[in-house]
Design an enzyme around this catalytic site. Sequence first.
Site, PDB file in Angstrom:
ATOM      1  N   CYS A   1       4.693  12.253   6.848  1.00  0.00           N
ATOM      2  CA  CYS A   1       5.704  11.463   7.563  1.00  0.00           C
ATOM      3  C   CYS A   1       6.620  10.743   6.582  1.00  0.00           C
ATOM      4  CB  CYS A   1       5.037  10.453   8.473  1.00  0.00           C
ATOM      5  SG  CYS A   1       4.138   9.222   7.548  1.00  0.00           S
TER       6      CYS A   1
ATOM      7  N   PHE B   1      -2.560  15.267  12.765  1.00  0.00           N
ATOM      8  CA  PHE B   1      -3.280  16.240  11.936  1.00  0.00           C
ATOM      9  C   PHE B   1      -3.015  16.046  10.450  1.00  0.00           C
ATOM     10  CE2 PHE B   1       0.805  18.481  11.937  1.00  0.00           C
ATOM     11  CZ  PHE B   1       0.850  18.987  10.654  1.00  0.00           C
TER      12      PHE B   1
ATOM     13  N   GLU C   1      -6.935  17.426  17.231  1.00  0.00           N
ATOM     14  CA  GLU C   1      -7.791  18.589  17.531  1.00  0.00           C
ATOM     15  C   GLU C   1      -7.592  19.716  16.520  1.00  0.00           C
ATOM     16  OE1 GLU C   1      -5.262  17.228  19.136  1.00  0.00           O
ATOM     17  OE2 GLU C   1      -4.665  18.392  20.898  1.00  0.00           O
TER      18      GLU C   1
ATOM     19  N   LYS D   1      -9.873   9.102  18.374  1.00  0.00           N
ATOM     20  CA  LYS D   1      -9.557  10.438  18.915  1.00  0.00           C
ATOM     21  C   LYS D   1      -8.721  11.139  17.848  1.00  0.00           C
ATOM     22  CE  LYS D   1      -7.077  13.150  20.680  1.00  0.00           C
ATOM     23  NZ  LYS D   1      -6.757  14.395  19.928  1.00  0.00           N
TER      24      LYS D   1
ATOM     25  N   GLU E   1      13.151  16.573  13.007  1.00  0.00           N
ATOM     26  CA  GLU E   1      12.087  16.493  12.002  1.00  0.00           C
ATOM     27  C   GLU E   1      11.466  17.886  11.907  1.00  0.00           C
ATOM     28  OE1 GLU E   1       8.323  14.563  13.042  1.00  0.00           O
ATOM     29  OE2 GLU E   1       8.215  13.752  11.012  1.00  0.00           O
TER      30      GLU E   1
HETATM   31  P1  NAD Z   1       1.223  14.820  17.668  1.00  0.00           P
HETATM   32  O1  NAD Z   1       2.075  13.777  18.252  1.00  0.00           O
HETATM   33  O2  NAD Z   1       1.329  16.212  18.175  1.00  0.00           O
HETATM   34  O3  NAD Z   1      -0.344  14.429  17.869  1.00  0.00           O
HETATM   35  C1  NAD Z   1      -0.845  13.153  17.513  1.00  0.00           C
HETATM   36  C2  NAD Z   1      -2.027  12.823  18.422  1.00  0.00           C
HETATM   37  O4  NAD Z   1      -1.553  12.728  19.769  1.00  0.00           O
HETATM   38  C3  NAD Z   1      -3.125  13.873  18.416  1.00  0.00           C
HETATM   39  O5  NAD Z   1      -4.366  13.211  18.399  1.00  0.00           O
HETATM   40  C4  NAD Z   1      -2.912  14.640  19.724  1.00  0.00           C
HETATM   41  O6  NAD Z   1      -4.114  15.104  20.299  1.00  0.00           O
HETATM   42  C5  NAD Z   1      -2.269  13.614  20.631  1.00  0.00           C
HETATM   43  N1  NAD Z   1      -1.287  14.182  21.556  1.00  0.00           N
HETATM   44  C6  NAD Z   1      -0.486  15.264  21.339  1.00  0.00           C
HETATM   45  N2  NAD Z   1       0.333  15.453  22.403  1.00  0.00           N
HETATM   46  C7  NAD Z   1       0.055  14.478  23.292  1.00  0.00           C
HETATM   47  C8  NAD Z   1       0.566  14.136  24.581  1.00  0.00           C
HETATM   48  N3  NAD Z   1       1.529  14.857  25.145  1.00  0.00           N
HETATM   49  N4  NAD Z   1       0.050  13.072  25.209  1.00  0.00           N
HETATM   50  C9  NAD Z   1      -0.917  12.339  24.638  1.00  0.00           C
HETATM   51  N5  NAD Z   1      -1.446  12.611  23.418  1.00  0.00           N
HETATM   52  C10 NAD Z   1      -0.975  13.659  22.759  1.00  0.00           C
HETATM   53  O7  NAD Z   1       1.426  14.760  16.091  1.00  0.00           O
HETATM   54  P2  NAD Z   1       0.887  15.758  14.976  1.00  0.00           P
HETATM   55  O8  NAD Z   1       1.625  17.052  15.081  1.00  0.00           O
HETATM   56  O9  NAD Z   1      -0.606  15.792  14.984  1.00  0.00           O
HETATM   57  O10 NAD Z   1       1.319  14.981  13.658  1.00  0.00           O
HETATM   58  C11 NAD Z   1       2.577  15.132  13.045  1.00  0.00           C
HETATM   59  C12 NAD Z   1       3.530  14.054  13.479  1.00  0.00           C
HETATM   60  O11 NAD Z   1       2.999  12.767  13.185  1.00  0.00           O
HETATM   61  C13 NAD Z   1       4.865  14.122  12.749  1.00  0.00           C
HETATM   62  O12 NAD Z   1       5.888  13.834  13.665  1.00  0.00           O
HETATM   63  C14 NAD Z   1       4.750  13.015  11.710  1.00  0.00           C
HETATM   64  O13 NAD Z   1       5.975  12.482  11.258  1.00  0.00           O
HETATM   65  C15 NAD Z   1       3.976  12.010  12.459  1.00  0.00           C
HETATM   66  N6  NAD Z   1       3.318  11.066  11.550  1.00  0.00           N
HETATM   67  C16 NAD Z   1       3.830   9.813  11.464  1.00  0.00           C
HETATM   68  C17 NAD Z   1       3.262   8.911  10.592  1.00  0.00           C
HETATM   69  C18 NAD Z   1       3.802   7.525  10.467  1.00  0.00           C
HETATM   70  O14 NAD Z   1       3.150   6.721   9.843  1.00  0.00           O
HETATM   71  N7  NAD Z   1       4.947   7.190  11.038  1.00  0.00           N
HETATM   72  C19 NAD Z   1       2.157   9.288   9.808  1.00  0.00           C
HETATM   73  C20 NAD Z   1       1.653  10.567   9.939  1.00  0.00           C
HETATM   74  C21 NAD Z   1       2.240  11.460  10.821  1.00  0.00           C
END
Ligand code: NAD
Length: 492
Positions: A279, A147, A174, A171, A377
Amino acid sequence: MNTIPHYVNGSLVFQEGASPVFNPATGEVIATVPAPSASYVDEVLTIAREAALTWSSSTLSQRTGILFALRQLIVAHTDELAEIITREHGKTLPDAKGEIARGLENVEYACGLTEHLKGGFSSQVADGVDVHSFRESLGVVAAITPFNFPIMVPLWMTANALATGNVVILKPSERDPSASVFLAELLTKAGLPAGVFNVLQGNADTVNQLLNHPDIDAVSFVGSTPVAQHVYETATRNGKRAQALGGAKNHMVVLPDADLNVAADAAINAGYGAAGERCMAISVVVAVGDIADELIAKITERLDRLKVGPGDEAGMDFGPVITLQHRDRVLSYVQGAAAEGAVVVRDGSSELGRPGFFIGPCLLDRVAPGMKAYDDEIFGPVLGVARVADFAEAVALINANPYGNGTAIFTRDGNAARLFSRQVSVGMIGINVPIPVPVSSYSFGGWKSSMFGHAHMYGPEGMSFFSRAKVVTSRWPQASDSQIDLGFPRTR
Ligand code: NAD
């Protein structure tokens, strides 16, 4: 209620909404987003496979033309796109424009695809034998995004994936899915054929179906560490190429010789920008030697001047966090910090009374490993300060942390900075630069629990991730070369 559509085969596709999309600045539900049925996902992948047959043979000049047009369209529509981002994510409009600009870099990099996809040629490797190599597309790739950067991260993946001749199923999160649909519309305007870039809305079930689907050839993922690990393991178990970037806990080391005003500015900008939902945000300032009290005083004085409010209101420094649940989770770390032995300097409560998912800037002193406020985090406007005696202790602290996304050092000592960049187990390092996100001609990736897989995101490693090499060995024998030889082919 507005429902955010999929974008498939060049058209918007509306389905019944399954989960709410909030405006985090008001707390109101502004739309819903669908969760597609398994049979609809199958249908989209059939369209994608069909599109891959022709797109993989498109000319490099056709792809370049589309990417150049996309660049111009993104520039022309920056204000509109920033408003979409701010409405669903909550970040300030200038911050949303910053994200668009950094995403755009990836489109600009991909415009040089004829250079990036150049193969090699070696003449006369053996008598009458030449070798050349070239790269081809993988087929259909899934891009699964978080997100917190609703346009930049999709562009990290999409620009190189399309440039290398792949069909993309994006994808998006959401929580803020509209920017991806806007990108799809711009790509169509830029001349991309229908079916080559598709946005499939959905949730974890949708992701899991993609990870297990035989029609997906590669998975590029950015999100939290537990999901990144799950995505990487599932995709690779199914024989797919995968890169999965995860969470972070980024340390900013301040040596005693640093300019403490510059360091305090950097800690504020990198710790609280986008409400800490980056991140590459700084979440721990590591004060070396006896500078901690003075540095904290400088940080606190700046922090008290920050303006928190709706991202579309002029003059705000940061906006709300993404959901009410997330706000409460962030607060729970701050509320529990004193019992863990930290000192709560600011608790963020100043912003709790208003509508929306706001929390004021929080500052914790004397955080250390073993405290939840240090180990996890938090992903909110919470900065911790860890006190260490010397440079070696600072490096040891960073290297003992399970994450290794980004880190920074503030110093005037070139040799200390050089040693730091060589000794830390972290993928991206800033020297007097608190958020060292590489420009698009380098690649982005953390170490340890911040990344699963070996190929970093975008830049040269992104080009390589989304393509595979072929090597051709050729010979044009003359009649006089005729001979039977069952030995293994030798070059000498
Ligand atoms: P998230 O892991 O909750 O969601 C990321 C994606 O995975 C979404 O599209 C979501 O629909 C999907 N998803 C969520 N749970 C899932 C599951 N159990 N199984 C399969 N798919 C699933 O992450 P978020 O809250 O949207 O984003 C924040 C996180 O992303 C933080 O931890 C941040 O550090 C990380 N991030 C990392 C980077 C990087 O480059 N390393 C960059 C941006 C964000």
